[in-house]
Design a protein around this motif. Sequence first.
Motif, mmCIF file in Angstrom:
data_model
loop_
_atom_site.group_PDB
_atom_site.id
_atom_site.type_symbol
_atom_site.label_atom_id
_atom_site.label_comp_id
_atom_site.label_asym_id
_atom_site.label_seq_id
_atom_site.Cartn_x
_atom_site.Cartn_y
_atom_site.Cartn_z
ATOM 1 N N SER A 70 -23.274 -3.904 20.542
ATOM 2 C CA SER A 70 -22.123 -4.782 20.327
ATOM 3 C C SER A 70 -22.531 -6.238 20.538
ATOM 4 O O SER A 70 -21.881 -6.992 21.231
ATOM 5 C CB SER A 70 -20.982 -4.386 21.270
ATOM 6 N N GLN A 71 -23.634 -6.588 19.931
ATOM 7 C CA GLN A 71 -24.178 -7.940 20.029
ATOM 8 C C GLN A 71 -25.215 -8.098 18.934
ATOM 9 O O GLN A 71 -25.821 -7.117 18.529
ATOM 10 C CB GLN A 71 -24.809 -8.124 21.409
ATOM 11 N N GLY A 72 -25.410 -9.290 18.458
ATOM 12 C CA GLY A 72 -26.263 -9.519 17.305
ATOM 13 C C GLY A 72 -27.741 -9.233 17.455
ATOM 14 O O GLY A 72 -28.455 -9.161 16.465
ATOM 15 N N VAL A 92 -24.305 -2.184 14.602
ATOM 16 C CA VAL A 92 -24.346 -3.508 15.223
ATOM 17 C C VAL A 92 -23.104 -4.289 14.811
ATOM 18 O O VAL A 92 -22.812 -4.398 13.619
ATOM 19 C CB VAL A 92 -25.617 -4.284 14.787
ATOM 20 N N SER A 93 -22.397 -4.794 15.796
ATOM 21 C CA SER A 93 -21.238 -5.646 15.479
ATOM 22 C C SER A 93 -21.528 -7.055 15.957
ATOM 23 O O SER A 93 -22.137 -7.253 17.010
ATOM 24 C CB SER A 93 -19.969 -5.103 16.153
ATOM 25 N N ASN A 94 -21.124 -8.006 15.196
ATOM 26 C CA ASN A 94 -21.256 -9.418 15.542
ATOM 27 C C ASN A 94 -19.864 -10.027 15.564
ATOM 28 O O ASN A 94 -18.971 -9.572 14.860
ATOM 29 C CB ASN A 94 -22.103 -10.167 14.510
ATOM 30 N N GLY A 95 -19.728 -11.080 16.317
ATOM 31 C CA GLY A 95 -18.459 -11.782 16.224
ATOM 32 C C GLY A 95 -17.806 -12.105 17.472
ATOM 33 O O GLY A 95 -17.844 -11.951 18.522
#
Length: 95
Positions: A70-72, A92-95
Amino acid sequence: YLLTSPFRTLQPDQADFFFVPVYPVCFLLNNLPNNLTLTGQFLGKALNYVKTALPYWNRTAGANHVFLFSQGFGASMFNERYDEVKNSIFVVSNG
């Protein structure tokens, strides 16, 4: 949700995928400022456990194992051990 999902099986031989419940971002944020070296070591220990204690990694070289980031930084947090996980699935989630 994963524990109660109708798609979950308690029979590993029937599983299509294996979720690896390791949360490197939690470790990373507790070792500020963004200590990627320590986080890579943390992930390496988790990888060692999965590869040695659980027999399912070796069947596909990890290709059916799912890691959540949960981080780039994503799988790059594995540092020099990335080649060992390159066949795995990374969410992978970004934001």
